[in-house]
Design a protein around this motif. Structure first.
Motif, PDB file in Angstrom:
ATOM      1  N   ARG B  19     -33.416 -17.384  34.006  1.00 48.37           N
ATOM      2  CA  ARG B  19     -32.516 -16.780  34.980  1.00 48.37           C
ATOM      3  C   ARG B  19     -31.589 -15.799  34.300  1.00 48.37           C
ATOM      4  NH1 ARG B  19     -29.991 -21.679  37.907  1.00 48.37           N
ATOM      5  NH2 ARG B  19     -28.189 -20.552  37.167  1.00 48.37           N
ATOM      6  N   ALA B  20     -31.428 -14.624  34.895  1.00 50.06           N
ATOM      7  CA  ALA B  20     -30.587 -13.601  34.292  1.00 50.06           C
ATOM      8  C   ALA B  20     -29.226 -13.564  34.965  1.00 50.06           C
ATOM      9  CB  ALA B  20     -31.266 -12.242  34.375  1.00 50.06           C
ATOM     10  N   TYR B  21     -28.780 -14.694  35.486  1.00 48.70           N
ATOM     11  CA  TYR B  21     -27.478 -14.715  36.160  1.00 48.70           C
ATOM     12  C   TYR B  21     -26.863 -16.103  36.055  1.00 48.70           C
ATOM     13  CZ  TYR B  21     -30.752 -16.399  39.678  1.00 48.70           C
ATOM     14  OH  TYR B  21     -31.755 -17.063  40.322  1.00 48.70           O
ATOM     15  N   ALA B  22     -25.532 -16.168  36.231  1.00 49.93           N
ATOM     16  CA  ALA B  22     -24.832 -17.447  36.130  1.00 49.93           C
ATOM     17  C   ALA B  22     -25.146 -18.319  37.348  1.00 49.93           C
ATOM     18  CB  ALA B  22     -23.330 -17.199  36.023  1.00 49.93           C
ATOM     19  N   HIS B  23     -24.948 -19.650  37.182  1.00 49.54           N
ATOM     20  CA  HIS B  23     -25.468 -20.579  38.191  1.00 49.54           C
ATOM     21  C   HIS B  23     -24.795 -20.499  39.553  1.00 49.54           C
ATOM     22  CE1 HIS B  23     -22.038 -23.298  37.754  1.00 49.54           C
ATOM     23  NE2 HIS B  23     -22.076 -22.951  36.486  1.00 49.54           N
ATOM     24  N   ALA B  28     -29.514 -12.100  40.579  1.00 46.58           N
ATOM     25  CA  ALA B  28     -28.867 -11.142  39.681  1.00 46.58           C
ATOM     26  C   ALA B  28     -28.150 -10.065  40.482  1.00 46.58           C
ATOM     27  CB  ALA B  28     -29.897 -10.518  38.744  1.00 46.58           C
ATOM     28  N   GLU B  29     -28.745  -9.665  41.627  1.00 44.54           N
ATOM     29  CA  GLU B  29     -28.083  -8.654  42.472  1.00 44.54           C
ATOM     30  C   GLU B  29     -26.754  -9.177  43.000  1.00 44.54           C
ATOM     31  OE1 GLU B  29     -31.790  -7.914  44.978  1.00 44.54           O
ATOM     32  OE2 GLU B  29     -32.010  -8.775  42.997  1.00 44.54           O
ATOM     33  N   HIS B  30     -26.768 -10.451  43.408  1.00 41.33           N
ATOM     34  CA  HIS B  30     -25.554 -11.088  43.908  1.00 41.33           C
ATOM     35  C   HIS B  30     -24.465 -11.044  42.834  1.00 41.33           C
ATOM     36  CE1 HIS B  30     -23.554 -15.016  45.560  1.00 41.33           C
ATOM     37  NE2 HIS B  30     -22.896 -13.926  45.893  1.00 41.33           N
ATOM     38  N   GLN B  31     -24.838 -11.382  41.601  1.00 40.11           N
ATOM     39  CA  GLN B  31     -23.884 -11.391  40.493  1.00 40.11           C
ATOM     40  C   GLN B  31     -23.359  -9.976  40.238  1.00 40.11           C
ATOM     41  OE1 GLN B  31     -24.142 -13.764  36.665  1.00 40.11           O
ATOM     42  NE2 GLN B  31     -24.931 -11.810  35.944  1.00 40.11           N
ATOM     43  N   HIS B  32     -24.264  -9.008  40.246  1.00 35.93           N
ATOM     44  CA  HIS B  32     -23.883  -7.616  39.984  1.00 35.93           C
ATOM     45  C   HIS B  32     -22.959  -7.094  41.089  1.00 35.93           C
ATOM     46  CE1 HIS B  32     -24.231  -3.606  38.370  1.00 35.93           C
ATOM     47  NE2 HIS B  32     -24.625  -3.141  39.533  1.00 35.93           N
ATOM     48  N   GLY B  33     -23.314  -7.404  42.338  1.00 36.11           N
ATOM     49  CA  GLY B  33     -22.502  -6.962  43.470  1.00 36.11           C
ATOM     50  C   GLY B  33     -21.113  -7.572  43.439  1.00 36.11           C
ATOM     51  N   ALA B  35     -19.482  -8.559  40.718  1.00 33.55           N
ATOM     52  CA  ALA B  35     -18.740  -7.915  39.630  1.00 33.55           C
ATOM     53  C   ALA B  35     -18.216  -6.553  40.081  1.00 33.55           C
ATOM     54  CB  ALA B  35     -19.642  -7.763  38.407  1.00 33.55           C
ATOM     55  N   GLN B  36     -19.062  -5.798  40.777  1.00 40.01           N
ATOM     56  CA  GLN B  36     -18.656  -4.477  41.283  1.00 40.01           C
ATOM     57  C   GLN B  36     -17.476  -4.605  42.235  1.00 40.01           C
ATOM     58  OE1 GLN B  36     -22.089  -2.857  43.230  1.00 40.01           O
ATOM     59  NE2 GLN B  36     -22.309  -1.235  41.712  1.00 40.01           N
ATOM     60  N   LEU B  37     -17.564  -5.551  43.145  1.00 37.49           N
ATOM     61  CA  LEU B  37     -16.510  -5.723  44.139  1.00 37.49           C
ATOM     62  C   LEU B  37     -15.196  -6.089  43.441  1.00 37.49           C
ATOM     63  CD1 LEU B  37     -15.959  -5.706  47.191  1.00 37.49           C
ATOM     64  CD2 LEU B  37     -16.244  -8.192  47.145  1.00 37.49           C
ATOM     65  N   GLY B  38     -15.290  -7.003  42.453  1.00 39.38           N
ATOM     66  CA  GLY B  38     -14.090  -7.396  41.712  1.00 39.38           C
ATOM     67  C   GLY B  38     -13.438  -6.194  41.044  1.00 39.38           C
ATOM     68  N   MET B  39     -14.267  -5.309  40.485  1.00 37.33           N
ATOM     69  CA  MET B  39     -13.726  -4.118  39.826  1.00 37.33           C
ATOM     70  C   MET B  39     -13.035  -3.218  40.840  1.00 37.33           C
ATOM     71  SD  MET B  39     -13.540  -3.121  36.736  1.00 37.33           S
ATOM     72  CE  MET B  39     -12.594  -1.742  36.119  1.00 37.33           C
ATOM     73  N   TRP B  40     -13.627  -3.109  42.023  1.00 36.77           N
ATOM     74  CA  TRP B  40     -13.019  -2.246  43.048  1.00 36.77           C
ATOM     75  C   TRP B  40     -11.699  -2.809  43.547  1.00 36.77           C
ATOM     76  CZ3 TRP B  40     -13.192   2.569  43.885  1.00 36.77           C
ATOM     77  CH2 TRP B  40     -14.348   3.299  43.583  1.00 36.77           C
ATOM     78  N   TYR B 195     -29.566  -5.813  33.440  1.00 34.09           N
ATOM     79  CA  TYR B 195     -28.166  -6.189  33.264  1.00 34.09           C
ATOM     80  C   TYR B 195     -27.380  -5.065  32.607  1.00 34.09           C
ATOM     81  CZ  TYR B 195     -23.976  -8.597  31.719  1.00 34.09           C
ATOM     82  OH  TYR B 195     -22.671  -8.947  31.505  1.00 34.09           O
ATOM     83  N   TYR B 196     -26.584  -4.368  33.396  1.00 35.96           N
ATOM     84  CA  TYR B 196     -25.758  -3.303  32.831  1.00 35.96           C
ATOM     85  C   TYR B 196     -24.370  -3.274  33.467  1.00 35.96           C
ATOM     86  CZ  TYR B 196     -27.420  -1.021  37.071  1.00 35.96           C
ATOM     87  OH  TYR B 196     -27.720  -0.754  38.376  1.00 35.96           O
ATOM     88  N   SER B 197     -23.976  -4.394  34.099  1.00 40.24           N
ATOM     89  CA  SER B 197     -22.685  -4.429  34.792  1.00 40.24           C
ATOM     90  C   SER B 197     -21.515  -3.944  33.934  1.00 40.24           C
ATOM     91  CB  SER B 197     -22.389  -5.837  35.319  1.00 40.24           C
ATOM     92  OG  SER B 197     -23.399  -6.246  36.202  1.00 40.24           O
TER      93      SER B 197
END
Lengths: 105, 226
Positions: B19-23, B28-33, B35-40, B195-197
């Protein structure tokens, strides 16, 4: 979970970034040029308007918001909404403060 | 919670099957999305953080337009304009670095991240020269402030100039430090298509700092020029 992991992310072509950069440079030249023309009160408005256009280009393309989810749009819009409230309500007070004169004076 | 995060591999590409994402995420898309939202959300907060200074600027410029115009003429349009080009250029190189990460091109990332750092350092170097000039010309608010005109209110302009550009420069110093870590990680092959978040989120921060300057340049350098 490999190549497809971020298939939802839009990958913009480098040409687009170069076009946005060229537009930003043109607008920078415009804002300097306009500053040396006497437009009276409109100088400040022109400067801010050009800056808003430049910021919008950066946000939409460099920051990928054009291809982002509605939730991202909501967060970005809320940031600017509250900034507008901060500026508009405070300036409404500052600008109108002298209108009614000093009581008893 | 048992033995660590079983199966968590944030390195992505290398681990087919793992798995390329935390539990706590579905994918992985969910994790990336997320992270993006948190940054915004962080950037929305930053808009208001700088917003207080832009408000102070607006109030005082409304009250003392003449002093602001006189004071603004003491800023160097050539250096300010040069820095504007440099900083927007660094946003371009940053966008290309993110593009490289999205395509999994390791050296494209490294080279364009290094270019971004270089342009960031050029900006700060020019800013340091400008600050030096202001010290020599006694335009730093305080007991040694000297100004031919409305000195009291010109000091307000220069106070805002130093605080706003200083806070902006501080953001750039932090950005350059983060970019340094990214270069190191990218060179080790930490980021790829899966993975490039961190590269993308740092890009968002860098572009935000660029936007602040897009407003600072006309508001500080270009008033009262006609």
């Amino acid at each position: 979970m490999s190549v497809e992991a971020h298939s939802s992310d839009h990958i913009a072509p480098i040409k687009l970034y170069l076009a946005v950069f060229a537009a930003l440079m043109a607008l920078t030249a415009t804002t300097i040029w306009v500053a040396f023309i006497d437009l009276g009160e409109l100088n400040a408005l022109a400067a801010v308007a050009i800056a808003v256009v430049k910021a919008t280009l950066v946000i939409l393309f460099f920051m990928h918001v054009k291809y982002s989810s509605k939730l991202t749009w909501l967060v970005v819009a809320s940031g600017f909404l509250f900034l507008t409230i901060l500026l508009a309500l405070t300036m409404a007070d500052v600008v109108s403060r002298g209108w009614l004169g000093t009581p008893g004076g | 919670m048992s033995t660590g995060h079983a199966g968590v591999d944030t390195r992505g590409d290398s681990s087919a099957g793992a798995r390329a994402y935390a539990h706590q995420f579905d994918s992985a898309e969910h994790q990336h999305g997320t992270a993006q939202l948190g940054m915004w959300v962080f950037i929305a907060q930053e808009i208001l953080f700088f917003g207080g200074l832009f408000l102070a600027y607006t109030v005082y410029r409304f009250m003392y337009p003449e002093a602001f115009a006189q004071a603004s003429r003491h800023l160097d349009i050539v250096l300010g304009g040069f820095n504007t080009v440099v900083l927007i250029g660094s946003s371009l190189t940053m966008a290309i670095a993110v593009h490289g990460a999205q395509l999994g091109k390791r050296w494209m990332q490294v080279i364009f991240l290094l270019l971004t750092i270089f342009l960031g350092c050029v900006f700060l170097g020019v800013k340091a020269i400008e600050y030096g000039h202001k010290f020599h010309e006694h335009l730093v608010p305080g007991p040694n402030f000297r100004f031919d005109g409305d000195a009291g209110h010109a000091q307000i302009f220069f106070s805002l100039y130093f605080v706003m550009t200083g806070l902006h420069a501080l953001h750039m110093v932090i950005g350059i430090a983060i970019l340094g870590v990214l270069v190191w990680q990218a060179a080790r092959g930490a980021y790829g298509r899966a993975y490039y978040s961190p590269v993308e989120l740092t890009g968002l921060y860098w572009h935000f700092v660029d936007i602040i300057w897009i407003f600072l340049f006309p508001l500080l350098y270009l008033i009262g020029r006609h």
